[in-house]
Design a protein around this motif. Structure first.
Motif, PDB file in Angstrom:
ATOM      1  N   GLY A  79       0.839  -1.188   0.000  1.00  0.00           N
ATOM      2  CA  GLY A  79       0.000   0.000   0.000  1.00  0.00           C
ATOM      3  C   GLY A  79       0.877   1.242   0.000  1.00  0.00           C
ATOM      4  N   SER A 184     -14.784  -1.595  -2.051  1.00  0.00           N
ATOM      5  CA  SER A 184     -15.056  -1.654  -0.614  1.00  0.00           C
ATOM      6  C   SER A 184     -13.761  -1.645   0.182  1.00  0.00           C
ATOM      7  CB  SER A 184     -15.891  -2.887  -0.265  1.00  0.00           C
ATOM      8  OG  SER A 184     -15.213  -4.072  -0.634  1.00  0.00           O
ATOM      9  N   ASP A 185     -12.638  -1.922  -0.459  1.00  0.00           N
ATOM     10  CA  ASP A 185     -11.354  -1.833   0.234  1.00  0.00           C
ATOM     11  C   ASP A 185     -10.699  -0.498  -0.119  1.00  0.00           C
ATOM     12  OD1 ASP A 185     -11.255  -2.679  -2.384  1.00  0.00           O
ATOM     13  OD2 ASP A 185      -9.420  -3.826  -2.146  1.00  0.00           O
ATOM     14  N   ASP A 186      -9.773  -0.062   0.723  1.00  0.00           N
ATOM     15  CA  ASP A 186      -9.071   1.187   0.458  1.00  0.00           C
ATOM     16  C   ASP A 186      -8.216   1.029  -0.789  1.00  0.00           C
ATOM     17  OD1 ASP A 186     -10.209   2.168   2.645  1.00  0.00           O
ATOM     18  OD2 ASP A 186      -8.409   2.259   3.887  1.00  0.00           O
ATOM     19  N   THR A 212     -10.642   5.774   0.757  1.00  0.00           N
ATOM     20  CA  THR A 212     -11.924   5.162   1.071  1.00  0.00           C
ATOM     21  C   THR A 212     -13.022   5.863   0.284  1.00  0.00           C
ATOM     22  OG1 THR A 212     -11.053   4.959   3.292  1.00  0.00           O
ATOM     23  CG2 THR A 212     -13.367   4.438   3.003  1.00  0.00           C
ATOM     24  N   ASP A 219     -23.025   0.204  -4.228  1.00  0.00           N
ATOM     25  CA  ASP A 219     -22.654  -1.156  -3.897  1.00  0.00           C
ATOM     26  C   ASP A 219     -21.135  -1.217  -3.755  1.00  0.00           C
ATOM     27  OD1 ASP A 219     -24.711  -3.533  -4.355  1.00  0.00           O
ATOM     28  OD2 ASP A 219     -22.703  -4.309  -4.745  1.00  0.00           O
ATOM     29  N   GLY A 220     -20.636  -1.861  -2.718  1.00  0.00           N
ATOM     30  CA  GLY A 220     -19.189  -1.972  -2.563  1.00  0.00           C
ATOM     31  C   GLY A 220     -18.717  -3.360  -2.933  1.00  0.00           C
ATOM     32  N   ALA A 221     -17.554  -3.456  -3.575  1.00  0.00           N
ATOM     33  CA  ALA A 221     -17.012  -4.767  -3.918  1.00  0.00           C
ATOM     34  C   ALA A 221     -15.519  -4.774  -3.680  1.00  0.00           C
ATOM     35  CB  ALA A 221     -17.317  -5.116  -5.366  1.00  0.00           C
ATOM     36  N   GLN A 222     -14.989  -5.952  -3.355  1.00  0.00           N
ATOM     37  CA  GLN A 222     -13.587  -6.064  -2.964  1.00  0.00           C
ATOM     38  C   GLN A 222     -12.666  -6.161  -4.165  1.00  0.00           C
ATOM     39  OE1 GLN A 222     -12.524  -9.738  -1.232  1.00  0.00           O
ATOM     40  NE2 GLN A 222     -10.619  -8.989  -0.349  1.00  0.00           N
TER      41      GLN A 222
END
Lengths: 364, 313
Positions: A79, A184-186, A212, A219-222
């Motif tokens: 990251g 959905s992830d940073d 974020t 809708d959030g997705a990974q």
């Protein structure tokens, strides 16, 4: 008897095969050994940072290590923030980062650099972000920043909304509700998407860019793959993802000036080339103020730029040579093509490539 | 004579006895030590999160408790939904295997259920996003149209089907094998005399199960459910892949906004976390630890209070 009869030809065949193939192997290896003779570099380079350039770093590592067999390159995609922290603390030799160093970070000291020398940001990775959608009966979509911001902020909720219809007069828009899919992830992708909308549609997109997703709508997705699969499997979906991962999904054209521009690697590289450097920084720091508000229809403003952060002067000169060689390879035309094939990045424009090379020439 | 009676008679200890007893003592203390090590690690690492600067939290959240609140809610909500769906089915399967199915079929079915427990959760996650979610989405649309007046079923419906209800279905499938396997073993242990007595009194098979098998198996059913609940609370990968999360409390089951679970939230945000962000995530892990502990203690209390009425000890 049986063995004698068939064994001898078989042995001859095996031996001949080995001899011939080893001959071929020798021939193939000759140029590589020439390279190895030319390369006097040896050692280990450790880098860490942005996961966005993880795939590209894999390809660069492989390419660089083939040309320099005695060098080992490690890149840990932890990251951007963690990568910069590790570099500042001296844990790594360079950092990959989706954002350039803050002025606070620049004001501090860098453990890996020689005393009194600073680190510099070098743009080495440009990835266009595509707006992907999956709506029955719709293959083309024109969209402007304002409408896109409203869709992702949750104020436009149906595909037959007047704002979308006005931009797509020829399309038949269904009355399907819109499902806007975000990460959905940073992620740096979210940050750049958010930054684009914050700069071009500030009335709607009131939140500053961050890793974020800022609104609690949609809708959030990974991960990129999660967003792509959610958009593919959903009904009336729209999302954003690294363009190289868009696959067979339709991608929207963004309004730039008065035209609608589809993403292309060239258009993405163009907007980066046309962006000014961030003011009030050292002359050799190539931090870019991305020109998101461009009106030039040859430019696609929704891009992610990642930087390699290196020391101006390394405390350990030998290590400096190594890092310099590696980053020179990354930013070279050859390295950019390698990354294009592996990760679908947009190669740097020749002008930017030359600028990066100029800075690298001064790195010690 | 009196002194001789007072001294306790000690059994002769052979090497095997000593080795075995010390081995069990070590095994027993290792588990305690490991639990303590995890708890201490979580506690120490979480401390900075409780005093973290409001700017360290993403979104509008300003302190740790308002950050972790929706996560705890989402964790418990999805796990309880999964339990509601899984327990009746598991009891049904277990009863079928133990009391209804022909012996050969029962064995095969038993193996099949155990096989389900061996499927990795990432496979369940993939199944959830690629098969289940698109499959149930049209059904959700109808549900919202008809029963939208009921808060948990109110809209707007999710366009991808990746809601907390889908997650709960996936979780239910995942915890089904554990609950079934334990229930099956418990039901098979029902004293045959109880069953025969019930049948002799003229009970039908269903009445016999209600009178003899279920009361006997109740503590076992509860322990089985708690084990399942524990797995559902801690499930990470499947939830992270399937759920469309939002950082607030939502009772709605069918919308795009769902409270995330603690484990999935850690999995989603840990890769890019740094500095205090890591401590905040670990502190949510501590909360999960506490929630799980509370749930297990509650289960113990329930089982202990029921013990007197059943034959199981």
């Amino acid at each position: 008897m049986n063995f004698k009869r068939f064994g001898r030809p078989a042995i001859i065949a095996i031996v001949a095969g080995l001899a011939l193939s080893s001959c071929a192997a020798n021939e193939g290896a000759t140029p590589a050994s020439d390279d190895a003779a030319a390369s006097t570099l040896s050692g280990t380079i450790n880098g860490a940072g942005a996961s966005s350039m993880g795939a590209a770093q894999e390809a660069w590592r492989a390419g660089f290590q083939t040309a320099n067999p005695d060098v080992t390159v490690n890149y840990d995609p932890t990251g951007s923030g963690a990568g910069r922290e590790a570099f500042i603390a001296g844990g790594t030799d360079f950092a990959g980062s989706d954002s350039f160093m803050s002025t606070d970070e620049l004001a501090g000291t860098f453990a890996a650099c020689a005393p009194d020398s600073k680190a510099v940001d070098l743009p080495v990775y440009i990835s266009p972000i595509a707006v992907i959608f999956n709506v029955e009966g719709l293959t083309e979509l024109n969209i402007d920043a304002d409408t896109l911001a409203k869709i992702f902020a949750g104020t436009i909720t149906s595909w037959d909304d007047a704002a979308i219809a006005a931009l797509n007069p020829d399309a038949t828009l269904p009355a399907t509700p819109i499902t806007a899919v975000h990460r959905s992830d940073d992620s740096g992708t979210t940050k750049n998407f958010s930054d684009y909308l914050f700069q071009t549609a500030p009335d709607v997109w009131t939140e500053k860019a961050s890793d974020t997703f800022p609104f609690s709508s949609g809708d959030g997705a990974q991960g990129t793959s999660g967003v792509v699969s959610a958009v593919t499997n959903g009904v009336g979906t729209i999302g954003y993802a690294d363009a190289s991962q868009a696959g067979s999904l339709s991608t929207a054209k963004l309004m730039v000036g008065s035209d609608f521009v589809a993403y292309t690697p060239e258009a993405a590289a163009e907007v980066v080339a046309g962006s000014p450097l961030v003011a009030d920084r050292a002359a050799d720091d190539l931090a870019l103020n991305l020109n998101r508000k461009t009106t030039n229809p040859a430019e696609y403003p929704l891009v992610l730029v990642s930087y390699a952060i290196v020391c101006n002067t390394y405390a350990d000169a030998a290590q400096g040579e190594l890092v310099k060689a590696y980053i020179e390879y990354i930013a070279s035309a050859e390295g950019q093509i390698v990354a294009k094939d592996a990760a679908g990045v947009a190669p740097l424009s020749s002008e930017l490539e030359a600028n990066v090379a100029d800075v690298l020439a001064t790195v010690k | 004579m009196t002194t001789a009676a007072a001294t306790t008679i000690k059994a002769r200890q052979r090497p095997g006895d000593r080795i075995f007893s010390s081995a069990t003592v070590i095994a027993g203390s290792v588990i305690l030590a490991m639990l303590a090590a995890v708890a201490i690690f979580l506690l120490i690492e979480s401390l900075p999160a409780f005093v973290a600067d409001p700017s360290e939290f993403s979104g509008d959240v300003t302190n740790f408790w308002s950050y972790v609140g929706p996560l705890v809610f989402g964790t418990v909500y999805s796990a309880i939904l999964a339990l509601i769906m899984a327990v009746p089915v598991a009891i049904g399967i277990a009863l079928f295997i133990s009391h209804f199915a022909p012996r050969k079929l029962a064995q095969g079915l038993g193996y099949l259920i155990d096989l389900l427990a061996a499927v990795p959760s990432v496979v369940f996650g993939l199944w959830g996003i690629t098969v289940l979610a698109p499959l149930v989405q049209p059904f959700y649309t109808t549900l919202v149209e008809w029963f939208g007046w009921f808060l948990p079923l109110s809209g707007p419906v999710s366009g991808t089907g990746r809601t907390i209800l889908t997650v709960s279905v996936v979780l239910a499938v995942m915890i089904l094998p554990i609950i079934t396997a334990i229930c099956r073993e418990i039901f098979l242990q029902t004293p045959l005399l109880h069953e025969e007595a019930a049948l002799a009194l003229g009970a039908t098979r269903w009445e016999m199960i209600r009178m003899a098998v279920l009361p006997f198996g109740l503590p076992g059913i509860i322990s089985a459910s708690m084990l399942g609940l524990g797995r559902a609370l801690g499930e990470t990968m499947a939830v992270a892949m399937v759920l469309s999360p939002s950082p607030e409390v939502f009772f709605q089951l069918l919308t795009s906004q769902n409270s995330n679970t603690i484990a999935a939230n850690i999995a989603l945000n840990f890769p890019e976390a740094h500095g205090v962000g890591v401590n905040i995530l670990l502190a949510t892990g501590l909360m999960l630890f506490i929630v799980t502990l509370l749930v297990n203690m509650l289960a113990r209390v329930v089982i202990n209070s029921r013990k007197a009425f059943s034959g199981a000890n």
